[in-house]
Design an enzyme around this catalytic site. Structure first.
Site: not given
Length: 277
Positions: A128-130
């Protein structure tokens, strides 16, 4: 200070001794860096993190310390266990927390925090995108990791997000079909709420593929970048706000390959607060 230190041990000694000789760092700094996952060694042909500074190592052992004082000074945000299903667990990843670590350390990653909290083996199933927040699955044995990863790779995982974007968007299951880095990518958006005063819209986004930054690129591509997106907001009127990226993974649905049961996971409303308008 950001440096990489390599050393091959010439005679048996501890890691902290060997690294101290080539780095000039204090024993305490080396121990801190090692505990946070910044030290690597080669074991049976594999590069692995070495955390125990006082471990006696034989001659010929190769060590690498990736030292970045800014990375090591960071403190992880609070994550939350939502469900423990034994072979895998369900977590809330906050904005800014990485899914997994880098060569410079892993103490600010969900994977390491889960390992420390549950005292079990951990395997990354998906990313999941940081900058985003929301639901993530962490597996606890290799077979579970492989089976769950296949659900994501095979596009059989139903993934739903909420995104707060600039401007007014009127959409009902609108399809955005636009390639990402040359690969097919499809997102479907539905308007949940529009705030005329702030001129921003809360969207429900369902993705049929999982390309890097897919939702961010798709929404910016139709002229409505996500609030807080400093990467894809460039070129649009006004400056990106100082808030976190207003993108949250709120639902995961899939047929579990482990127990053959249908699973529907939903993020509690209290953890979606950053996307409310």
């Amino acid at each position: 200070m950001r440096s990489v230190f390599d050393v091959t041990i010439d005679q048996p000694k501890t890691a902290v001794e060997a690294l101290g000789m080539v780095s000039g760092l204090s024993r305490q700094r080396i121990k801190d860096a090692m505990s946070k996952g910044a030290c690597w060694w080669t074991q049976k042909g594999k590069q692995l993190r070495l955390r125990r500074a006082t471990r006696q190592l034989p001659a010929g052992t190769k060590l690498r310390l990736c030292y970045d004082d800014q990375v090591l000074a960071r403190t992880p945000d609070v994550t939350e266990l939502l469900e423990d299903r034994k072979r895998y667990s369900v977590w809330y990843k906050p904005h800014g927390l990485l899914s997994q670590g880098s060569q410079w350390g892993d103490h600010c990653s969900l994977l390491r925090l889960v390992e420390l909290q549950l005292k079990r083996s951990v395997y990354l199933v998906h990313r999941l995108d940081g900058d985003a927040a929301g639901l993530m699955l962490i597996a606890h044995d290799p077979k579970a990791a492989a089976a769950l990863s296949q659900r994501f790779a095979g596009h059989t995982m139903r993934k739903t997000y909420q995104a707060c974007v600039s401007g007014e968007v009127q959409a009902q299951n609108r399809l955005i079909d636009a390639p990402v880095e040359g690969k097919p990518a499809c997102s479907r958006i539905t308007t949940l709420e529009y705030d005329a005063g702030a001129d921003r819209t809360l969207l429900r986004v369902v993705i049929e593929t999982g390309r890097k930054h897919q939702i961010r690129r798709h929404l910016a591509g139709i002229g409505h970048p996500i609030i807080g997106d400093r990467l894809y907001h460039a070129g649009f009127k006004g400056q990106p706000p100082s808030s976190s990226l207003q993108l949250v993974a709120v639902e995961l649905g899939f047929d579990c390959p482990l127990d053959r049961q249908a699973v529907q996971l939903t993020l509690p409303e209290r953890l979606r607060r950053l996307t409310s308008i």
